[in-house]
Design a protein around this motif. Structure first.
Motif, PDB file in Angstrom:
ATOM      1  N   ALA A  34       0.843  -1.202   0.000  1.00 31.56           N
ATOM      2  CA  ALA A  34       0.000   0.000   0.000  1.00 31.56           C
ATOM      3  C   ALA A  34       0.877   1.250   0.000  1.00 31.56           C
ATOM      4  CB  ALA A  34      -0.936  -0.013   1.204  1.00 31.56           C
ATOM      5  N   GLY A  35       1.986   1.183   0.706  1.00 27.83           N
ATOM      6  CA  GLY A  35       2.922   2.304   0.712  1.00 27.83           C
ATOM      7  C   GLY A  35       3.564   2.503  -0.658  1.00 27.83           C
ATOM      8  N   VAL A  36       3.925   1.410  -1.308  1.00 27.86           N
ATOM      9  CA  VAL A  36       4.525   1.488  -2.638  1.00 27.86           C
ATOM     10  C   VAL A  36       3.514   2.034  -3.638  1.00 27.86           C
ATOM     11  CG1 VAL A  36       5.591   0.161  -4.516  1.00 27.86           C
ATOM     12  CG2 VAL A  36       6.118  -0.413  -2.144  1.00 27.86           C
ATOM     13  N   PHE A  37       2.237   1.704  -3.451  1.00 25.49           N
ATOM     14  CA  PHE A  37       1.196   2.160  -4.379  1.00 25.49           C
ATOM     15  C   PHE A  37       1.131   3.689  -4.456  1.00 25.49           C
ATOM     16  CE2 PHE A  37      -3.122   3.276  -5.691  1.00 25.49           C
ATOM     17  CZ  PHE A  37      -3.177   2.603  -6.906  1.00 25.49           C
ATOM     18  N   LYS A  38       1.608   4.374  -3.455  1.00 23.99           N
ATOM     19  CA  LYS A  38       1.608   5.841  -3.490  1.00 23.99           C
ATOM     20  C   LYS A  38       2.350   6.362  -4.720  1.00 23.99           C
ATOM     21  CE  LYS A  38       1.071   6.266   1.468  1.00 23.99           C
ATOM     22  NZ  LYS A  38       1.669   6.626   2.735  1.00 23.99           N
ATOM     23  N   LYS A  39       3.321   5.610  -5.214  1.00 26.14           N
ATOM     24  CA  LYS A  39       4.038   5.990  -6.435  1.00 26.14           C
ATOM     25  C   LYS A  39       3.126   5.901  -7.657  1.00 26.14           C
ATOM     26  CE  LYS A  39       8.497   4.320  -4.773  1.00 26.14           C
ATOM     27  NZ  LYS A  39       9.618   3.399  -5.016  1.00 26.14           N
ATOM     28  N   CYS A  40       2.108   5.077  -7.578  1.00 27.64           N
ATOM     29  CA  CYS A  40       1.196   4.837  -8.695  1.00 27.64           C
ATOM     30  C   CYS A  40      -0.052   5.719  -8.623  1.00 27.64           C
ATOM     31  CB  CYS A  40       0.747   3.376  -8.690  1.00 27.64           C
ATOM     32  SG  CYS A  40       2.077   2.183  -8.540  1.00 27.64           S
ATOM     33  N   ALA A  41      -0.358   6.195  -7.422  1.00 30.60           N
ATOM     34  CA  ALA A  41      -1.637   6.853  -7.156  1.00 30.60           C
ATOM     35  C   ALA A  41      -1.817   8.181  -7.888  1.00 30.60           C
ATOM     36  CB  ALA A  41      -1.819   7.052  -5.648  1.00 30.60           C
ATOM     37  N   ALA A  42      -0.759   8.770  -8.384  1.00 29.04           N
ATOM     38  CA  ALA A  42      -0.906  10.006  -9.155  1.00 29.04           C
ATOM     39  C   ALA A  42      -1.684   9.746 -10.445  1.00 29.04           C
ATOM     40  CB  ALA A  42       0.461  10.595  -9.473  1.00 29.04           C
ATOM     41  N   CYS A  43      -1.603   8.532 -10.955  1.00 29.76           N
ATOM     42  CA  CYS A  43      -2.255   8.198 -12.224  1.00 29.76           C
ATOM     43  C   CYS A  43      -3.331   7.119 -12.111  1.00 29.76           C
ATOM     44  CB  CYS A  43      -1.210   7.727 -13.232  1.00 29.76           C
ATOM     45  SG  CYS A  43       0.034   8.969 -13.626  1.00 29.76           S
ATOM     46  N   HIS A  44      -3.242   6.264 -11.094  1.00 26.57           N
ATOM     47  CA  HIS A  44      -4.137   5.109 -10.978  1.00 26.57           C
ATOM     48  C   HIS A  44      -4.895   5.112  -9.660  1.00 26.57           C
ATOM     49  CE1 HIS A  44      -2.279   3.068 -14.425  1.00 26.57           C
ATOM     50  NE2 HIS A  44      -1.115   3.442 -13.933  1.00 26.57           N
TER      51      HIS A  44
ATOM     52  N   LEU B 162      -5.615   9.525 -15.145  1.00 28.34           N
ATOM     53  CA  LEU B 162      -4.611   9.616 -16.192  1.00 28.34           C
ATOM     54  C   LEU B 162      -4.267   8.209 -16.685  1.00 28.34           C
ATOM     55  CD1 LEU B 162      -2.788  11.478 -17.801  1.00 28.34           C
ATOM     56  CD2 LEU B 162      -1.115  11.339 -15.961  1.00 28.34           C
ATOM     57  N   GLY B 163      -4.298   7.242 -15.765  1.00 36.11           N
ATOM     58  CA  GLY B 163      -4.144   5.828 -16.101  1.00 36.11           C
ATOM     59  C   GLY B 163      -5.427   5.100 -15.751  1.00 36.11           C
ATOM     60  N   PRO B 164      -5.582   3.863 -16.210  1.00 34.64           N
ATOM     61  CA  PRO B 164      -6.801   3.116 -15.908  1.00 34.64           C
ATOM     62  C   PRO B 164      -6.858   2.689 -14.444  1.00 34.64           C
ATOM     63  CG  PRO B 164      -5.229   1.702 -17.002  1.00 34.64           C
ATOM     64  CD  PRO B 164      -4.636   3.085 -17.018  1.00 34.64           C
ATOM     65  N   SER B 165      -8.059   2.428 -13.976  1.00 36.44           N
ATOM     66  CA  SER B 165      -8.237   1.824 -12.660  1.00 36.44           C
ATOM     67  C   SER B 165      -7.490   0.506 -12.651  1.00 36.44           C
ATOM     68  CB  SER B 165      -9.724   1.573 -12.400  1.00 36.44           C
ATOM     69  OG  SER B 165      -9.890   0.662 -11.342  1.00 36.44           O
ATOM     70  N   LEU B 166      -6.864   0.198 -11.522  1.00 39.64           N
ATOM     71  CA  LEU B 166      -6.151  -1.071 -11.388  1.00 39.64           C
ATOM     72  C   LEU B 166      -6.947  -2.094 -10.580  1.00 39.64           C
ATOM     73  CD1 LEU B 166      -2.504   0.204 -10.843  1.00 39.64           C
ATOM     74  CD2 LEU B 166      -3.629  -0.515 -12.956  1.00 39.64           C
ATOM     75  N   GLN B 167      -8.204  -1.792 -10.327  1.00 33.33           N
ATOM     76  CA  GLN B 167      -9.043  -2.704  -9.562  1.00 33.33           C
ATOM     77  C   GLN B 167      -9.186  -4.039 -10.278  1.00 33.33           C
ATOM     78  OE1 GLN B 167      -9.915  -2.399  -6.595  1.00 33.33           O
ATOM     79  NE2 GLN B 167     -11.292  -4.103  -6.371  1.00 33.33           N
ATOM     80  N   CYS B 168      -8.797  -5.094  -9.619  1.00 33.76           N
ATOM     81  CA  CYS B 168      -8.916  -6.471 -10.116  1.00 33.76           C
ATOM     82  C   CYS B 168      -8.209  -6.678 -11.458  1.00 33.76           C
ATOM     83  CB  CYS B 168     -10.383  -6.883 -10.204  1.00 33.76           C
ATOM     84  SG  CYS B 168     -11.211  -6.871  -8.601  1.00 33.76           S
ATOM     85  N   VAL B 169      -7.098  -5.999 -11.666  1.00 32.97           N
ATOM     86  CA  VAL B 169      -6.362  -6.113 -12.920  1.00 32.97           C
ATOM     87  C   VAL B 169      -5.693  -7.482 -13.072  1.00 32.97           C
ATOM     88  CG1 VAL B 169      -4.193  -5.089 -12.080  1.00 32.97           C
ATOM     89  CG2 VAL B 169      -4.816  -4.867 -14.481  1.00 32.97           C
TER      90      VAL B 169
ATOM     91  N   GLU C 192     -13.022  -0.962 -19.058  1.00 32.68           N
ATOM     92  CA  GLU C 192     -13.962  -0.195 -19.858  1.00 32.68           C
ATOM     93  C   GLU C 192     -13.837   1.303 -19.591  1.00 32.68           C
ATOM     94  OE1 GLU C 192     -18.645  -0.486 -20.289  1.00 32.68           O
ATOM     95  OE2 GLU C 192     -17.673  -2.468 -20.148  1.00 32.68           O
ATOM     96  N   GLY C 193     -13.907   2.063 -20.647  1.00 27.70           N
ATOM     97  CA  GLY C 193     -13.925   3.510 -20.514  1.00 27.70           C
ATOM     98  C   GLY C 193     -12.556   4.172 -20.502  1.00 27.70           C
ATOM     99  N   PHE C 194     -11.481   3.398 -20.610  1.00 27.28           N
ATOM    100  CA  PHE C 194     -10.158   4.002 -20.655  1.00 27.28           C
ATOM    101  C   PHE C 194      -9.629   3.924 -22.083  1.00 27.28           C
ATOM    102  CE2 PHE C 194      -5.560   4.214 -20.359  1.00 27.28           C
ATOM    103  CZ  PHE C 194      -5.425   5.381 -19.622  1.00 27.28           C
ATOM    104  N   ALA C 195      -9.013   5.012 -22.542  1.00 30.68           N
ATOM    105  CA  ALA C 195      -8.481   5.090 -23.910  1.00 30.68           C
ATOM    106  C   ALA C 195      -7.058   4.524 -23.951  1.00 30.68           C
ATOM    107  CB  ALA C 195      -8.503   6.533 -24.397  1.00 30.68           C
TER     108      ALA C 195
ATOM    109  N   MET D  66       2.154   4.779 -21.034  1.00 27.19           N
ATOM    110  CA  MET D  66       2.412   5.023 -19.623  1.00 27.19           C
ATOM    111  C   MET D  66       3.721   5.804 -19.482  1.00 27.19           C
ATOM    112  SD  MET D  66       2.320   2.373 -16.490  1.00 27.19           S
ATOM    113  CE  MET D  66       3.667   2.315 -15.355  1.00 27.19           C
ATOM    114  N   ILE D  67       3.715   6.792 -18.605  1.00 24.91           N
ATOM    115  CA  ILE D  67       4.901   7.625 -18.393  1.00 24.91           C
ATOM    116  C   ILE D  67       5.424   7.369 -16.986  1.00 24.91           C
ATOM    117  CG2 ILE D  67       5.803   9.981 -18.414  1.00 24.91           C
ATOM    118  CD1 ILE D  67       3.324  10.716 -20.124  1.00 24.91           C
ATOM    119  N   PHE D  68       6.263   6.361 -16.850  1.00 26.11           N
ATOM    120  CA  PHE D  68       6.860   6.021 -15.561  1.00 26.11           C
ATOM    121  C   PHE D  68       8.234   5.417 -15.817  1.00 26.11           C
ATOM    122  CE2 PHE D  68       6.835   3.344 -11.534  1.00 26.11           C
ATOM    123  CZ  PHE D  68       7.009   4.430 -10.679  1.00 26.11           C
TER     124      PHE D  68
END
Length: 124
Positions: free
Chosen positions: A27-37, A47-54, A63-66, A99-101
């Motif tokens: 969860a702490g590491v996810f903070k690096k991802c949270a700006a976009c996801h 900015l990025g797609p939801s990562l729920q159940c990826v 659905e709904g992400f370009a 993705m820009i990371f």
């Protein structure tokens, strides 16, 4: 000889297996991802797609992400191995994605913990 191979394998696998259980650290590491996801039951695309159940899903599925054509046409399934590799260096998994990371997540334990966290939030 076999005994030493088994011992060596156990020593190599032990840190990986232990860290796989550290959802809180993930969860702490996810903070690096949270700006976009986002992640969680109410997660939305940003900015990025939801990562729920990826985990276990086809790339470009949310659905709904370009998505880029590279992701949509990749044929990749988000296995643990593919997700861990993506977290480290996304353009090595799917060239031409948007993705820009560029820094990626270089620490293997951080990637394992992040994957554990992502998978722990899926309540489908």
């Amino acid at each position: 000889m076999l005994k030493w191979v088994v011992v060596a394998a156990a020593l190599v696998a032990a840190p990986f297996a232990a860290s796989a259980q550290d959802v809180e650290a993930g969860a702490g590491v996810f903070k690096k991802c949270a700006a976009c996801h986002q992640i969680g039951a109410e997660a939305k695309n940003g900015l990025g797609p939801s990562l729920q159940c990826v985990a276990g899903k086809a790339a470009g599925h949310h659905e709904g992400f370009a998505y880029s054509d590279a992701v949509k046409n990749s044929g990749i399934t988000w296995t643990d191995e593919n997700l861990l590799h993506w977290m480290e260096k996304d353009d090595a998994v799917i060239k031409g994605n948007k993705m820009i990371f560029p820094a990626g997540i270089k620490n293997e334990e951080d990637r394992v913990n992040l994957l554990a966290y992502i998978k722990s939030t899926c309540k489908e």
